[in-house]
Design a protein around this motif. Structure first.
Motif, PDB file in Angstrom:
ATOM      1  N   MET A  32      44.362  47.233  58.314  1.00 37.27           N
ATOM      2  CA  MET A  32      44.490  45.848  57.885  1.00 37.27           C
ATOM      3  C   MET A  32      45.440  45.807  56.692  1.00 37.27           C
ATOM      4  SD  MET A  32      41.537  43.360  56.362  1.00 37.27           S
ATOM      5  CE  MET A  32      40.791  42.802  57.852  1.00 37.27           C
ATOM      6  N   GLU A  33      46.346  44.880  56.711  1.00 37.13           N
ATOM      7  CA  GLU A  33      47.333  44.746  55.643  1.00 37.13           C
ATOM      8  C   GLU A  33      46.727  44.307  54.319  1.00 37.13           C
ATOM      9  OE1 GLU A  33      50.393  42.054  56.796  1.00 37.13           O
ATOM     10  OE2 GLU A  33      50.959  43.195  58.545  1.00 37.13           O
ATOM     11  N   LEU A  34      45.587  43.653  54.361  1.00 37.21           N
ATOM     12  CA  LEU A  34      45.014  43.035  53.179  1.00 37.21           C
ATOM     13  C   LEU A  34      44.114  43.955  52.369  1.00 37.21           C
ATOM     14  CD1 LEU A  34      44.107  39.649  54.871  1.00 37.21           C
ATOM     15  CD2 LEU A  34      45.991  40.054  53.311  1.00 37.21           C
ATOM     16  N   GLU A  35      43.864  45.164  52.830  1.00 38.28           N
ATOM     17  CA  GLU A  35      42.893  46.044  52.181  1.00 38.28           C
ATOM     18  C   GLU A  35      43.262  46.469  50.770  1.00 38.28           C
ATOM     19  OE1 GLU A  35      42.561  49.066  55.160  1.00 38.28           O
ATOM     20  OE2 GLU A  35      40.775  48.140  56.005  1.00 38.28           O
ATOM     21  N   LYS A  36      44.537  46.533  50.438  1.00 33.09           N
ATOM     22  CA  LYS A  36      44.936  47.015  49.118  1.00 33.09           C
ATOM     23  C   LYS A  36      45.418  45.896  48.202  1.00 33.09           C
ATOM     24  CE  LYS A  36      45.898  51.704  50.480  1.00 33.09           C
ATOM     25  NZ  LYS A  36      46.798  52.834  50.352  1.00 33.09           N
ATOM     26  N   ILE A  37      45.006  44.669  48.477  1.00 31.86           N
ATOM     27  CA  ILE A  37      45.388  43.529  47.652  1.00 31.86           C
ATOM     28  C   ILE A  37      44.373  43.402  46.522  1.00 31.86           C
ATOM     29  CG2 ILE A  37      45.830  41.050  47.587  1.00 31.86           C
ATOM     30  CD1 ILE A  37      47.850  42.615  49.267  1.00 31.86           C
ATOM     31  N   ILE A  38      44.873  43.220  45.299  1.00 34.39           N
ATOM     32  CA  ILE A  38      44.001  43.143  44.125  1.00 34.39           C
ATOM     33  C   ILE A  38      44.324  41.922  43.275  1.00 34.39           C
ATOM     34  CG2 ILE A  38      43.646  45.643  43.994  1.00 34.39           C
ATOM     35  CD1 ILE A  38      45.661  45.654  41.628  1.00 34.39           C
ATOM     36  N   SER A  39      43.366  41.573  42.471  1.00 38.68           N
ATOM     37  CA  SER A  39      43.523  40.561  41.435  1.00 38.68           C
ATOM     38  C   SER A  39      43.313  41.284  40.110  1.00 38.68           C
ATOM     39  CB  SER A  39      42.474  39.468  41.613  1.00 38.68           C
ATOM     40  OG  SER A  39      42.456  38.619  40.502  1.00 38.68           O
ATOM     41  N   ILE A  40      44.115  40.955  39.113  1.00 39.49           N
ATOM     42  CA  ILE A  40      43.993  41.585  37.808  1.00 39.49           C
ATOM     43  C   ILE A  40      43.627  40.522  36.789  1.00 39.49           C
ATOM     44  CG2 ILE A  40      45.152  42.933  36.016  1.00 39.49           C
ATOM     45  CD1 ILE A  40      47.081  43.914  38.226  1.00 39.49           C
ATOM     46  N   SER A  41      42.537  40.762  36.086  1.00 37.42           N
ATOM     47  CA  SER A  41      42.078  39.817  35.079  1.00 37.42           C
ATOM     48  C   SER A  41      43.172  39.615  34.024  1.00 37.42           C
ATOM     49  CB  SER A  41      40.803  40.354  34.429  1.00 37.42           C
ATOM     50  OG  SER A  41      40.327  39.454  33.480  1.00 37.42           O
ATOM     51  N   GLY A  42      43.496  38.358  33.760  1.00 40.12           N
ATOM     52  CA  GLY A  42      44.500  38.039  32.753  1.00 40.12           C
ATOM     53  C   GLY A  42      45.915  37.956  33.294  1.00 40.12           C
ATOM     54  N   LYS A  43      46.131  38.302  34.565  1.00 36.31           N
ATOM     55  CA  LYS A  43      47.464  38.209  35.174  1.00 36.31           C
ATOM     56  C   LYS A  43      47.399  37.234  36.343  1.00 36.31           C
ATOM     57  CE  LYS A  43      49.351  42.770  34.205  1.00 36.31           C
ATOM     58  NZ  LYS A  43      50.759  42.733  33.929  1.00 36.31           N
ATOM     59  N   PRO A  44      48.309  36.267  36.383  1.00 36.03           N
ATOM     60  CA  PRO A  44      48.300  35.330  37.501  1.00 36.03           C
ATOM     61  C   PRO A  44      48.811  35.987  38.782  1.00 36.03           C
ATOM     62  CG  PRO A  44      50.189  34.926  36.098  1.00 36.03           C
ATOM     63  CD  PRO A  44      49.369  35.995  35.426  1.00 36.03           C
ATOM     64  N   GLY A  45      48.359  35.494  39.918  1.00 38.82           N
ATOM     65  CA  GLY A  45      48.844  35.984  41.198  1.00 38.82           C
ATOM     66  C   GLY A  45      48.020  37.128  41.749  1.00 38.82           C
ATOM     67  N   LEU A  46      48.547  37.697  42.830  1.00 47.99           N
ATOM     68  CA  LEU A  46      47.908  38.826  43.498  1.00 47.99           C
ATOM     69  C   LEU A  46      48.873  39.992  43.570  1.00 47.99           C
ATOM     70  CD1 LEU A  46      46.174  36.934  46.449  1.00 47.99           C
ATOM     71  CD2 LEU A  46      45.080  37.871  44.404  1.00 47.99           C
ATOM     72  N   PHE A  47      48.320  41.182  43.686  1.00 52.36           N
ATOM     73  CA  PHE A  47      49.123  42.391  43.662  1.00 52.36           C
ATOM     74  C   PHE A  47      48.678  43.335  44.763  1.00 52.36           C
ATOM     75  CE2 PHE A  47      48.766  40.510  39.538  1.00 52.36           C
ATOM     76  CZ  PHE A  47      50.073  40.474  39.070  1.00 52.36           C
ATOM     77  N   LYS A  48      49.596  44.204  45.154  1.00 53.66           N
ATOM     78  CA  LYS A  48      49.292  45.215  46.157  1.00 53.66           C
ATOM     79  C   LYS A  48      49.307  46.567  45.458  1.00 53.66           C
ATOM     80  CE  LYS A  48      50.879  46.993  50.570  1.00 53.66           C
ATOM     81  NZ  LYS A  48      51.870  46.877  51.633  1.00 53.66           N
ATOM     82  N   LEU A  49      48.278  47.382  45.702  1.00 52.74           N
ATOM     83  CA  LEU A  49      48.259  48.736  45.150  1.00 52.74           C
ATOM     84  C   LEU A  49      49.283  49.570  45.897  1.00 52.74           C
ATOM     85  CD1 LEU A  49      44.455  49.487  44.793  1.00 52.74           C
ATOM     86  CD2 LEU A  49      46.097  49.283  42.962  1.00 52.74           C
ATOM     87  N   VAL A  50      50.212  50.173  45.152  1.00 48.88           N
ATOM     88  CA  VAL A  50      51.244  50.990  45.780  1.00 48.88           C
ATOM     89  C   VAL A  50      50.861  52.460  45.712  1.00 48.88           C
ATOM     90  CG1 VAL A  50      53.674  51.655  45.689  1.00 48.88           C
ATOM     91  CG2 VAL A  50      53.018  49.285  45.264  1.00 48.88           C
ATOM     92  N   SER A  51      50.517  52.922  44.505  1.00 47.27           N
ATOM     93  CA  SER A  51      50.092  54.313  44.357  1.00 47.27           C
ATOM     94  C   SER A  51      49.297  54.479  43.070  1.00 47.27           C
ATOM     95  CB  SER A  51      51.289  55.264  44.377  1.00 47.27           C
ATOM     96  OG  SER A  51      52.098  55.064  43.248  1.00 47.27           O
ATOM     97  N   GLN A  52      48.667  55.625  42.976  1.00 46.55           N
ATOM     98  CA  GLN A  52      47.847  55.915  41.809  1.00 46.55           C
ATOM     99  C   GLN A  52      48.584  56.892  40.903  1.00 46.55           C
ATOM    100  OE1 GLN A  52      43.872  57.134  42.749  1.00 46.55           O
ATOM    101  NE2 GLN A  52      43.262  57.286  40.608  1.00 46.55           N
TER     102      GLN A  52
END
Length: 186
Positions: free
Chosen positions: A1-21
């Motif tokens: 599923m494409e949506l599994e690595k989508i995150i929200s970060i407290s204090g930052k607007p919008g959504l983000f995708k985890l790329v790597s650790q």
């Protein structure tokens, strides 16, 4: 599923995708601008995959709610998060008919609409985006690795965070404390 690595970060607007650790954080990509940045481990991050919405009898995963919105809107954009309370409640009633009206606030509904529209504009919301990896077959078969029982135990131990050391309250601390040098005068 494409949506599994989508995150929200407290204090930052919008959504983000985890790329790597990284050693001390993560590399993320803004889903709208595709700009990559790094964040530290101290950032408060929420995986959308771990978020659920309350109904009267259970919690429904956020992606199921997104899927309901997508199918009811024909996989197009939904109403604005800036809509009025009555419109947002009607929208929520369509997205999740038995949602708990006492525990799902208007601010939650606004965030739901905003996140859905961000994901739609970024190309994450389409008919194939809600297929599970078991349904597609290829992803699940490629990534499935069978571990031996000893390897499973080691992998689980590595994945779990070590707990903070326990401090035992005892009288031994009092015994090891330096004795007072104050002498009685007689």
């Amino acid at each position: 599923m494409e949506l599994e690595k989508i995150i929200s970060i407290s204090g930052k607007p919008g959504l983000f995708k985890l790329v790597s650790q990284l050693k001390n954080g993560f590399i993320i990509e803004d889903v709208s601008t595709k700009k990559k940045v790094s964040i530290g481990n101290s950032s408060q991050v929420s995986l959308l995959d771990n978020i659920a919405m309350f109904t009267t009898d259970r919690e429904v995963p956020l992606f199921e709610v997104f899927e309901n919105i997508a199918t009811s809107n024909g996989y197009t954009e939904t109403l604005s998060h800036k809509s009025g309370e009555a419109e947002l409640r009607t929208f929520m009633q369509t997205a999740l008919p038995d949602y708990d009206k006492d525990r799902v606030y208007v601010s939650d509904i606004k965030k739901l609409a905003q996140w859905y529209n961000i994901l739609h504009k970024a190309g994450f919301i389409h008919q194939d985006s809600f297929k599970r990896s078991e349904e597609t077959g290829t992803e699940a078969n490629e990534e499935k690795v069978e571990l031996k029982p000893a390897e499973k135990k080691a992998a689980t131990a590595k994945a779990e965070k070590p707990s903070a050391p326990k401090v035992k309250a005892s009288t031994s601390a009092a015994k090891s404390a330096p004795k007072s040098t104050h002498r009685k005068q007689g």
